[in-house]
Each structure stands twice: as C-alpha cells, then as structure tokens.
Design a protein around this motif. Structure first.
Motif, PDB file in Angstrom:
ATOM      1  N   GLN A   7       0.884  -1.210   0.263  1.00 34.68           N
ATOM      2  CA  GLN A   7       0.358  -0.457   0.327  1.00 34.68           C
ATOM      3  C   GLN A   7       0.610   1.448   0.188  1.00 34.68           C
ATOM      4  O   GLN A   7       2.117   1.362   1.111  1.00 34.68           O
ATOM      5  N   LYS A   8       0.470   2.081  -0.811  1.00 38.27           N
ATOM      6  CA  LYS A   8       1.308   3.699  -0.933  1.00 38.27           C
ATOM      7  C   LYS A   8       0.580   4.467  -0.421  1.00 38.27           C
ATOM      8  O   LYS A   8      -1.066   4.693  -1.171  1.00 38.27           O
ATOM      9  N   PHE A   9       0.534   5.574   0.527  1.00 38.47           N
ATOM     10  CA  PHE A   9       0.088   6.720   0.769  1.00 38.47           C
ATOM     11  C   PHE A   9       1.255   8.070   0.841  1.00 38.47           C
ATOM     12  O   PHE A   9       1.889   8.389   1.066  1.00 38.47           O
ATOM     13  N   ARG A 151       9.946  13.040  -9.096  1.00 40.79           N
ATOM     14  CA  ARG A 151       8.834  13.956  -8.069  1.00 40.79           C
ATOM     15  C   ARG A 151       8.416  12.927  -8.707  1.00 40.79           C
ATOM     16  O   ARG A 151       7.493  11.925  -9.443  1.00 40.79           O
ATOM     17  N   GLY A 152       6.937  12.636  -7.423  1.00 41.14           N
ATOM     18  CA  GLY A 152       5.883  11.821  -7.369  1.00 41.14           C
ATOM     19  C   GLY A 152       6.400   9.965  -7.571  1.00 41.14           C
ATOM     20  O   GLY A 152       6.110   9.810  -7.344  1.00 41.14           O
ATOM     21  N   GLY A 153       7.883  10.003  -6.926  1.00 37.78           N
ATOM     22  CA  GLY A 153       8.707   8.819  -7.185  1.00 37.78           C
ATOM     23  C   GLY A 153       8.242   7.442  -6.184  1.00 37.78           C
ATOM     24  O   GLY A 153       8.806   6.318  -6.138  1.00 37.78           O
ATOM     25  N   SER A 154       7.320   8.163  -4.011  1.00 40.22           N
ATOM     26  CA  SER A 154       6.641   6.514  -3.777  1.00 40.22           C
ATOM     27  C   SER A 154       5.534   5.712  -4.923  1.00 40.22           C
ATOM     28  O   SER A 154       6.364   4.523  -4.357  1.00 40.22           O
ATOM     29  N   ASP A 155       5.188   6.881  -5.746  1.00 35.60           N
ATOM     30  CA  ASP A 155       4.538   5.084  -6.197  1.00 35.60           C
ATOM     31  C   ASP A 155       5.151   4.531  -6.887  1.00 35.60           C
ATOM     32  O   ASP A 155       4.901   3.014  -6.990  1.00 35.60           O
ATOM     33  N   LEU A 156       6.495   4.623  -7.343  1.00 39.65           N
ATOM     34  CA  LEU A 156       7.803   3.663  -8.095  1.00 39.65           C
ATOM     35  C   LEU A 156       7.538   2.936  -6.847  1.00 39.65           C
ATOM     36  O   LEU A 156       8.417   1.651  -7.403  1.00 39.65           O
ATOM     37  N   ALA A 209      -1.663  14.204 -16.084  1.00 40.50           N
ATOM     38  CA  ALA A 209      -2.530  13.897 -14.805  1.00 40.50           C
ATOM     39  C   ALA A 209      -1.109  13.705 -13.629  1.00 40.50           C
ATOM     40  O   ALA A 209      -0.660  12.299 -13.969  1.00 40.50           O
ATOM     41  N   GLN A 210      -1.168  14.758 -12.902  1.00 41.10           N
ATOM     42  CA  GLN A 210      -0.666  13.753 -12.048  1.00 41.10           C
ATOM     43  C   GLN A 210      -1.033  12.844 -10.696  1.00 41.10           C
ATOM     44  O   GLN A 210       0.188  12.539  -9.883  1.00 41.10           O
ATOM     45  N   VAL A 211      -1.529  11.742 -10.990  1.00 44.79           N
ATOM     46  CA  VAL A 211      -2.240  11.058  -9.681  1.00 44.79           C
ATOM     47  C   VAL A 211      -1.490  10.188 -10.055  1.00 44.79           C
ATOM     48  O   VAL A 211      -1.179  10.051  -8.466  1.00 44.79           O
TER      49      VAL A 211
END
Ligand code: ADP
Ligand code: ASP
Ligand code: MG
Length: 404
Positions: A7-9, A151-156, A209-211
C-alpha cells in the motif's frame, strides 16, 4: 486467503498527525484480517516542495547529490511517525529508509533509476509478523550515496516493491477516489474511471495527470503489476490500472489532462541546413535535459525558428545552453515563455475514429483560445496554449467529448 499487500500513501494522506493515525488504523485493519503488509509512505503534505524552496534560498543551482540528501529526509519523517502510530494501536511495525531495504539505483541524482532491490530485510521483518513501512521516493547507489526517484517517486517505490515481493495487491492511496476523466479539482463533473489500461494511464500521467508518476506505470506495465488507485479517506473501490480493459467498443476519449509545468523555448533565425537541429538538441540531451514537443517550420528564407518545450525546472539551464549553441551556429535570439500550458486528450478510441483532432481544435477556437503548438501520438493529441486559458480549455474539451 492471506495476501501480501503493498500500500502506498501519498503526502496528503499523511499531512498531519490525525491523518497518520487514520492511515495507521486502516493498515492495522488489514493486518487484523490476517494479511502481510508493506506500506510505502510519501513525505508529509507539501514537505518536498518546502524543502526545494529552502534549498533554492541557499543556492539557485544546488548540487544534485545534496538535493537528494535533503529531500530524502521528508520520507524518513513520515515512516517513523506511521510506525509509531501503528505501535500505539498494539501492532508490530518497523520503518525503513530506501537504503535500508536495499533499493539500489543508478547515480542519476534527483531522477535515479532502480537497478535492483535486495528485499531480504523486508521478507525477514514480514516473517517476524511486522508491518513493514518503507520510505518512498528514495534509494541508494552502490557506493552508498542517497538518491531520489523523481517527483512523485513513491508511486514507483510501491510498484517496484510489489513486483519484487510478488505481492497479491498494489494499492495507491491518494486524496481522490481514483483516476478521473480529468482532474476533479479542475472539473467537478469529471467521472471516476472503473478500469484503465497501462497504456492510457501512462499517456495520461506523462501528459500531466499528476495522480500517478509516469515511471511507476512503465514498471507496472513491464511486469504486469495491476494497480488499485483509491482514496485514503473512503472505503469505496477506486480505479484499476490493468493490462487490458474488455469493453465492446472503446470510448472516443478516455481523459483530458493539463500540464502547467513546462516552458516554451524558441530559437529564432536558425540557419536552415542539415545538422543544425542535431547540434542544438544533442547539447541539451548531453546535459540531461529531456526536450518534449518540438516545432520547426520549413523556411522560405533559409532561416527558420525552432520552438520546443522543456520541464520548467530545466528552463534556465536550457536557455543558457541554447544561447551558447545559438552563438556558435549563428542563430538569432533565444526566447522563453513560462506562461504556457499543455492541454491533451488521451484515448485508444482515437485510433479508429476520425475527426477527433478537429473537434478538439474547434473547441479551442470556439473559446477564442489560440493554439501555439500541436503534437500527437497514436493515442493522444496535445495543444500548447496560454496558461490563463488552461482550466477553461480543459472544461470545454471535457464537455465536448461528453465525458462529464
Ligand atoms: P499523492 O500526494 O497522493 O501522491 P498527488 O497530488 O500526487 O497525490 O496526486 C493526486 C492529485 O492528482 C489529485 O488531488 C488530483 O488533483 C490530481 N489529478 C490530476 N489529474 C487527475 C485525474 N485524471 N484523476 C484523478 N486525479 C487527478
Ligand atoms: N515526496 C515526493 C514528492 O513530493 C515523492 C512522492 O510524494 O511521491 O515528489
Ligand atoms: Mg503523487
């Protein structure tokens, strides 16, 4: 069935103590149901932006290695706090940095790529019945320098761990209920999409789409890791990002995206002869700048203008390099426009329909919005327009294609 769930928050889901406690409760609930959990967390709220601002007050060109040292601290705070909150609820949890769980990257500071993950420490902690909390967005090089993943690298981080651990589920929790037909903050009438393919999501993410971070979708696609994007504040199912969506006929357009994070650079009076464009863009790529939309006209005067876009943070470096090259090859002025926006439509349906581009251009024309640049791929069309018209353009195009 016992599952391993990654899970990623995101930052907004852990913006303050109350939200962290809320995440802890949610995670503990899954543990109570008997599942193994690896939880990836982003920095609290806008921490990363604030750290960048702080660095820029010290230097307008901070060394990238030190940027990574700085930015990685954000996620270290949130993992520790979440682990504490879970302990408080009576469950065992342990927090780790990216380095501690063996996320090995290349040396490309601030946008490093993951080379491999030595996840033994995670497996061991899971065996000990602990909830594992991992700092997103970061890794370490083989010579032990801390890196960040863009940026946004937690998704990765989450997708890569889901792949490495062969997880049963990969859930991305954020502050909206899933992937929408456009940013629901711009168009409240946007609709939640039930399932979307990796290809369309990758296109939407790349176009603004930044999401989801685009690179995380690339990895998910490569290893076929289905992703569930959902809200950390509700129990409703969100959007599944998957390989294939089986519907009888594709919708014309799946989504509309907006990117205000690019700058347009124009090199004027470029000599119209072979090798000139190669020279300009080679110089930029050697300096790690990725150029996006490029427009060059055929000239009637033996001189022509070349315009292209770059990510805004790379704009001043680009101008510097472009001016240098322009002098050497005998071009004119180099101009910068940071007041632009890119509006795009995405959908596999456009492969088999005619008139999609015309409908988009018409909508902009009806709203008296001038198109400065156009680019297309087989599943998207993008227009560069002035930033002040961006939101209007998104809403009007969204309406034109019946997405609301
Ligand atoms: P997180 O902090 O959870 O990583 P982000 O801010 O990175 O969250 O991404 C979530 C935001 O993405 C939403 O608040 C929304 O404004 C924006 N967004 C842009 N386009 C879309 C879209 N098509 N669907 C859903 N959200 C979108
Ligand atoms: N905190 C990092 C960022 O703001 C990584 C992330 O949130 O995914 O970009
Ligand atoms: Mg994000």
């Amino acid at each position: 069935m016992k599952k391993l769930i990654v899970q990623k928050f995101g930052g907004s889901s852990v913006a303050n103590a109350e939200r962290i406690q809320n995440v802890a409760k949610r995670v503990a609930g899954y543990k109570k149901d008997g599942h193994d959990l690896v939880v990836v967390v982003s920095a609290l709220g806008d921490t990363t932006d604030e750290l960048i601002k702080l660095a820029n007050q010290i230097s307008n060109d901070p060394p990238e290695r030190e940027m990574d040292m700085l930015l990685s601290t954000g996620e270290q705070i949130s993992v520790a706090l979440l682990a504490m909150a879970i302990h408080k609820l009576g469950f065992k949890a342990i927090s780790f940095t990216g380095a501690q769980v063996g996320i090995i990257t290349d040396k490309n500071h601030t946008k490093a790529r993951i080379i491999k993950i030595n996840a033994d420490r995670i497996r061991q902690a899971l065996k000990e019945n602990k909830i594992v909390i991992v700092a997103g967005f970061q890794g370490i090089t083989i010579d032990e320098n801390i890196t960040t993943l863009g940026r946004g690298g937690s998704d990765l981080t989450a997708v890569a761990l889901a792949k490495e651990l062969n997880a049963n589920e990969c859930e991305i929790y954020t502050d909206v209920e899933g992937i929408y037909t456009t940013d629901p903050r711009i168009e409240p009438k946007a609709k939640k999409i039930k399932s979307i393919t990796f290809d369309e999501m990758l296109e939407m993410a790349s176009l603004g789409a930044q999401v989801m971070q685009p690179r995380s979708i690339e990895v998910a696609k490569k290893f076929n890791v289905p992703i569930h994007v959902r809200s950390s504040l509700s129990l409703k199912p969100g959007t599944m990002i998957v390989k294939e969506v089986k519907i009888m006929e594709d919708a014309l357009i799946t989504g509309v995206t907006l990117n205000k994070n690019e700058a347009k650079i124009t090199i004027c009076d470029v000599p119209d002869k072979p090798g000139v464009a190669a020279r300009i863009f080679k110089e930029l790529s050697n300096s790690g700048i990725s150029v996006d939309m490029i427009v060059q006209n055929v000239s009637h005067t033996r001189k022509t203008d070349i315009s292209f876009t770059v990510p805004k943070p790379d704009s001043s470096k680009t101008i510097r390099l472009a001016k240098k090259t322009a002098r050497v090859i005998g071009c004119g002025e180099v101009l910068e426009d940071t007041n632009i926006a890119r509006v795009s439509i995405v959908g596999v349906g456009m492969k088999s329909h005619r008139g999609v581009a015309a409908a988009m251009f018409e909508t902009l024309a009806e709203n008296k919005i001038n198109i400065e640049m156009i680019s297309t791929s087989d599943i998207s069309i993008s227009c560069i327009i002035q930033k002040k018209f961006a939101e209007t353009a998104v809403r009007q195009i969204h309406k034109k294609f019946g997405l609301g």
